[in-house]
Design a protein around this motif. Structure first.
Motif, PDB file in Angstrom:
ATOM      1  N   ARG A 585       0.827  -1.206   0.000  1.00  0.00           N
ATOM      2  CA  ARG A 585       0.000   0.000   0.000  1.00  0.00           C
ATOM      3  C   ARG A 585       0.871   1.271   0.000  1.00  0.00           C
ATOM      4  N   SER A 586       1.829   1.362   0.906  1.00  0.00           N
ATOM      5  CA  SER A 586       2.724   2.516   0.879  1.00  0.00           C
ATOM      6  C   SER A 586       3.697   2.337  -0.283  1.00  0.00           C
ATOM      7  N   LEU A 587       4.146   3.444  -0.830  1.00  0.00           N
ATOM      8  CA  LEU A 587       4.991   3.392  -2.032  1.00  0.00           C
ATOM      9  C   LEU A 587       6.292   4.146  -1.773  1.00  0.00           C
ATOM     10  N   PRO A 588       7.262   3.512  -1.084  1.00  0.00           N
ATOM     11  CA  PRO A 588       8.509   4.207  -0.756  1.00  0.00           C
ATOM     12  C   PRO A 588       9.521   4.228  -1.902  1.00  0.00           C
ATOM     13  N   THR A 589       9.249   3.494  -2.984  1.00  0.00           N
ATOM     14  CA  THR A 589      10.149   3.481  -4.140  1.00  0.00           C
ATOM     15  C   THR A 589       9.327   3.745  -5.401  1.00  0.00           C
ATOM     16  N   PRO A 590       9.964   4.249  -6.471  1.00  0.00           N
ATOM     17  CA  PRO A 590       9.222   4.609  -7.692  1.00  0.00           C
ATOM     18  C   PRO A 590       8.882   3.415  -8.585  1.00  0.00           C
ATOM     19  N   THR A 591       8.348   2.382  -7.965  1.00  0.00           N
ATOM     20  CA  THR A 591       7.824   1.235  -8.696  1.00  0.00           C
ATOM     21  C   THR A 591       6.359   1.109  -8.315  1.00  0.00           C
ATOM     22  N   PHE A 592       5.479   1.090  -9.298  1.00  0.00           N
ATOM     23  CA  PHE A 592       4.056   1.218  -9.028  1.00  0.00           C
ATOM     24  C   PHE A 592       3.285  -0.027  -9.456  1.00  0.00           C
ATOM     25  N   PRO A 593       2.244  -0.392  -8.686  1.00  0.00           N
ATOM     26  CA  PRO A 593       1.461  -1.600  -8.993  1.00  0.00           C
ATOM     27  C   PRO A 593       0.470  -1.378 -10.136  1.00  0.00           C
ATOM     28  N   THR A 594       0.998  -0.932 -11.265  1.00  0.00           N
ATOM     29  CA  THR A 594       0.215  -0.756 -12.485  1.00  0.00           C
ATOM     30  C   THR A 594       0.673  -1.793 -13.505  1.00  0.00           C
ATOM     31  N   PRO A 595      -0.081  -2.015 -14.563  1.00  0.00           N
ATOM     32  CA  PRO A 595       0.350  -3.004 -15.572  1.00  0.00           C
ATOM     33  C   PRO A 595       1.743  -2.730 -16.132  1.00  0.00           C
ATOM     34  N   SER A 596       2.098  -1.439 -16.279  1.00  0.00           N
ATOM     35  CA  SER A 596       3.408  -1.095 -16.837  1.00  0.00           C
ATOM     36  C   SER A 596       4.479  -0.908 -15.771  1.00  0.00           C
ATOM     37  N   GLY A 597       4.053  -0.881 -14.504  1.00  0.00           N
ATOM     38  CA  GLY A 597       4.992  -0.588 -13.431  1.00  0.00           C
ATOM     39  C   GLY A 597       5.286   0.887 -13.288  1.00  0.00           C
ATOM     40  N   LYS A 598       4.599   1.703 -14.094  1.00  0.00           N
ATOM     41  CA  LYS A 598       4.812   3.144 -14.056  1.00  0.00           C
ATOM     42  C   LYS A 598       3.548   3.867 -13.614  1.00  0.00           C
ATOM     43  N   ALA A 599       3.743   5.032 -13.022  1.00  0.00           N
ATOM     44  CA  ALA A 599       2.611   5.885 -12.690  1.00  0.00           C
ATOM     45  C   ALA A 599       2.137   6.598 -13.946  1.00  0.00           C
ATOM     46  N   LYS A 600       0.896   7.061 -13.926  1.00  0.00           N
ATOM     47  CA  LYS A 600       0.306   7.624 -15.133  1.00  0.00           C
ATOM     48  C   LYS A 600      -0.188   9.045 -14.915  1.00  0.00           C
ATOM     49  N   PHE A 601       0.276   9.951 -15.772  1.00  0.00           N
ATOM     50  CA  PHE A 601      -0.299  11.288 -15.839  1.00  0.00           C
ATOM     51  C   PHE A 601      -1.640  11.210 -16.571  1.00  0.00           C
ATOM     52  N   HIS A 602      -2.555  12.104 -16.215  1.00  0.00           N
ATOM     53  CA  HIS A 602      -3.832  12.207 -16.914  1.00  0.00           C
ATOM     54  C   HIS A 602      -4.005  13.629 -17.438  1.00  0.00           C
ATOM     55  N   ALA A 603      -4.463  13.720 -18.666  1.00  0.00           N
ATOM     56  CA  ALA A 603      -4.735  15.024 -19.268  1.00  0.00           C
ATOM     57  C   ALA A 603      -6.093  15.509 -18.765  1.00  0.00           C
ATOM     58  N   VAL A 604      -6.069  16.301 -17.711  1.00  0.00           N
ATOM     59  CA  VAL A 604      -7.297  16.764 -17.062  1.00  0.00           C
ATOM     60  C   VAL A 604      -7.568  18.206 -17.471  1.00  0.00           C
ATOM     61  N   SER A 605      -8.675  18.435 -18.123  1.00  0.00           N
ATOM     62  CA  SER A 605      -9.044  19.781 -18.540  1.00  0.00           C
ATOM     63  C   SER A 605      -9.800  20.504 -17.430  1.00  0.00           C
ATOM     64  N   ILE A 606      -9.716  21.806 -17.443  1.00  0.00           N
ATOM     65  CA  ILE A 606     -10.464  22.609 -16.472  1.00  0.00           C
ATOM     66  C   ILE A 606     -11.955  22.466 -16.771  1.00  0.00           C
ATOM     67  N   PRO A 607     -12.775  22.094 -15.778  1.00  0.00           N
ATOM     68  CA  PRO A 607     -14.214  21.910 -16.026  1.00  0.00           C
ATOM     69  C   PRO A 607     -14.864  23.187 -16.541  1.00  0.00           C
ATOM     70  N   ALA A 608     -15.901  23.018 -17.323  1.00  0.00           N
ATOM     71  CA  ALA A 608     -16.627  24.162 -17.865  1.00  0.00           C
ATOM     72  C   ALA A 608     -17.241  24.982 -16.734  1.00  0.00           C
TER      73      ALA A 608
END
Length: 734
Positions: A585-608
């Motif tokens: 659960r805690s993430l002390p190292t930059p290895t992430f429990p995702t399919p790629s092992g990487k964290a993901k940025f999301h393109a989040v637009s400002i809401p209308a």
């Protein structure tokens, strides 16, 4: 006298009043018993005893802990009381008055045409429910749990539900932090917080967004005080200026108690729903200054280019207009963030209670990833969970959708197929009830009516059920307003009255052991003993589970250890008393429990933007300092200097613009509902915005939900306001 600091001597005086009410020695013994705190999920108590936190610090206690304990030490409700107080009388009581009626100590029932509850025997009550469940069947029944219960009871509820044949089982997180779980899982692969309590000791910047822990999680204030003492900073982002977040007197620290402690280094007041715009501005500045951690981004993340493109498309005119915060203030936050070495982001429902709640969380994650503030010690995400075991209830499977790997484990361990049909979240169950598709509901704790948006609709939907059964300790608005054709109330024991040990999970994914204790009343039963009997009567004795054996909490923990990955150490916790962090659960190292092992940025637009008319405001629901979730212990809201709850807090600028004066009675309405004779009170809140107490204001909250997390938008509602015709303002009563 106006309160200018949270905590302090008034908190100590309140403790004395509670002790005088129930007896000093009784309250001391109850608070020091080896049981986890009954209120927030910061994790006090367990095998080290009450008033001790996960880090071993003593004393750790808050006003809410005393309130919950004193409530459970009330006298019991009598048959004479329920004969005298029918439904009309119960519906006239406030949430506080219902809580103060006393402990529920015998099963209660009301059928069609009844005007009040009546006492019935345990055998008759259980018989009514089990007969109804069998006749309704799995397709027309749903199950709901709050965070009050234990892991053992929660696991049994979802196990019974699935062996019964349905995934219509959910918990209160759908109305609070579900957007946190969904948003974090999409970003870093884990839906819980990524830090441990000790990480707070090493961070030099804490960014608190959309939360008020001074009122709702007071023990966190000590950690924030210590960050400031170390020379670190605390940034608060909240449309309303909260006294306890500017200055707090920690009662257990002499220096702080005597002189107070400044909490916020920087306090930003965006307009409601302006968080994405604000965070986009911070990201834009960091990118312009080359303040991103390129090494971390390239090695540990994906989706960065799409995120950058979205940020660069946002103009400063749009950022300032949508956030309601000037660029120079956003620059102050960006400066602090860029200079910090270890940053923790904390938030509560001010972030999740929006139609874009998941995107709010994803944008917080984007900002953390931009500087590599996750995947290392003393930095990361801290969704500030409300109830003491809401996270544990989810961990043991009280959710409509289980991972396929988990379903496979269930099937292998039990030797029977699990239901594969889609489950229903909480609002979807309410909608199904309103359509007449549900007949029976069983609620393990909580206040289902009081937790729902659109109170009128919630009452209507629950009324269409054939039967609803509540497992409760005290009365709440659900028992008065959330009745079906037949309604049952089963009295159950709180965790410190359990005959056998139970477990709970803190917001830091730390599993704690509660040893239980002597029952204060002979009538209430253990939640586990009640659930096993219900399951045995409905499913019989010949299935894959021996329900009689599962009356043993140890047997349940052994089954949890076999079936829930990460909870294997729970098997021996009753014997070894070794509490533990759930691994991964805690993430002390930059290895992430995702399919790629990487964290993901999301393109989040400002809401209308939602444009407001001349007599419209954006409304956010809030809780008082004397309240826990929907439970109102005290009418007074000490830190906001209010002594009543039928009020709307507005900016003085809006009051002047609308021609309203203090204590002006007003009518509030929108397409969902109407409230009359509410008093206007001036408060330091971003103009164009207003705040009202929940659950009273739920009548104004629409049923629309975030499309991904299914969480309602309790914090961003457009309302109309006008002075009540012919009603004059009265003298202020603060």
């Amino acid at each position: 006298m106006k309160v200018r600091s949270g905590g302090g001597w008034k908190a100590i005086a309140y403790t004395f009043r509670m002790a005088n009410r129930v007896g000093w020695w009784k309250l001391w013994k109850a608070m020091r018993s080896k049981n986890t705190c009954k209120t927030c999920a910061l994790g006090m108590g367990g095998v080290t005893g009450g008033m001790v936190n996960e880090g071993g610090h003593f004393p750790e206690v808050c006003k809410k802990s005393f309130q919950a304990m004193v409530s459970d030490m009330q006298a019991g409700i009598t048959p004479e009381f329920i004969a005298r107080y029918g439904f009309n009388e119960l519906r006239s009581l406030t949430p506080k008055q219902l809580e103060d009626c006393g402990r529920i100590v015998f099963p209660m029932y009301a059928g069609p045409g009844d005007t009040n509850y009546r006492e019935i025997s345990w055998d008759e009550a259980i018989g009514k429910l089990t007969d109804k469940l069998r006749s309704s069947g799995p397709e027309h029944s749903f199950f709901y749990a709050s965070g009050r219960s234990s892991n053992e009871a929660g696991f049994l509820l979802q196990l019974f539900s699935r062996l019964f044949g349905t995934n219509y089982v959910n918990n209160c997180s759908f109305y609070c932090h579900q957007a946190s779980g969904v948003g974090l899982a999409s970003a870093v692969g884990s839906g819980t917080g990524t830090i441990r309590l000790e990480d707070l000791n090493g961070c030099d910047l804490y960014i608190l967004i959309g939360g008020n822990p001074a009122s709702n999680h007071p023990r966190l204030m000590r950690s924030l005080m210590e960050i400031r003492r170390r020379g670190g900073h605390v940034v608060v982002v909240n449309p309303i200026r909260e006294v306890g977040l500017t200055n707090f007197s920690v009662p257990s620290d002499v220096r702080s108690l005597l002189f107070g402690s400044e909490i916020a280094s920087l306090y930003l007041q965006p307009q409601i729903g302006g968080d994405i715009a604000l965070l986009t501005g911070v990201a834009k500045l960091l990118l312009e200054r080359n303040g991103a951690n390129r090494e971390f981004i390239e090695s540990a993340t994906e989706g960065f280019d799409e995120f950058v493109a979205t940020v660069r498309q946002a103009t400063w005119e749009e950022i300032e207009r949508r956030s309601g915060v000037a660029k120079r203030e956003i620059e102050e936050l960006a400066n602090l963030y860029q200079q910090a070495k270890n940053v923790i982001f904390g938030w509560t429902m001010g972030i999740t209670h929006h139609l874009h709640g998941v995107e709010n969380v994803q944008m917080i994650a984007n900002l953390a990833l931009l500087r590599g503030m996750v995947g290392k010690p003393n930095a990361g995400f801290m969704p500030i969970r409300g109830h003491s075991n809401v996270q544990g209830i989810g961990s043991v499977g009280v959710t409509p959708t289980l991972k396929l790997s988990l379903l496979k484990r269930f099937e292998e361990r039990l030797g029977v197929p699990m239901p594969k049909t889609p489950g229903l979240d909480t609002m979807a169950c309410m909608d199904a009830a309103d359509r007449g598709e549900m007949q029976t509901a069983l609620c393990l704790g909580g206040n289902l009516f009081g937790s729902n948006p659109d109170a009128t609709y919630a009452e209507q939907a629950l009324r269409k059920l054939d039967m609803i059964a509540y497992m409760s300790t005290t009365l709440n608005t659900t028992h008065a307003w959330g009745r079906a054709k037949e309604t049952l109330i089963f009295p159950v024991r709180p965790r410190d009255e359990e005959e056998q040990p139970t477990t709970q999970e803190s917001m830091f994914s730390f599993v704690r052991l509660s040893e239980g204790g002597p029952a204060r009343f002979s009538g209430p039963r253990s939640e586990v003993s009640l659930l096993t009997e219900i399951a045995r009567r409905v499913l019989g004795e010949d299935g894959p589970v021996n329900w009689k054996e599962l009356e043993s909490h140890q047997a349940i923990r052994e089954l949890i250890a076999d079936m829930i990955p990460g909870l294997e150490p729970i098997r021996d916790i009753g014997k070894t008393k070794q509490e533990f962090h759930i691994p991964g659960r805690s993430l002390p190292t930059p290895t992430f429990p995702t399919p790629s092992g990487k964290a993901k940025f999301h393109a989040v637009s400002i809401p209308a933007a939602v444009e407001l008319g001349p007599n419209q405001l954006r409304l956010m629901t809030i809780r008082s300092e004397g309240q826990f979730n929907t439970v109102v212990y005290e009418t007074e809201d000490l830190y906001r200097n209010q002594t009543r709850r039928d009020i709307i807090l507005m900016s003085p600028k809006d009051m002047e613009r609308m021609g309203l004066v203090e204590d002006q009675p007003v009518r509030l309405w929108n397409s969902t509902g109407e409230m009359r004779l509410q008093r206007v009170r001036p408060y330091d809140i971003h103009p164009g915005n207003a705040a009202m107490y929940c659950p009273e204001s739920n009548v104004l909250i629409p049923r629309a939900v975030d499309p991904v997390s299914k969480t309602p938008a309790f914090k961003s509602i457009v309302i109309n306001i006008e002075a009540e015709a012919g009603v004059l303002a009265t003298a202020s009563d603060h």
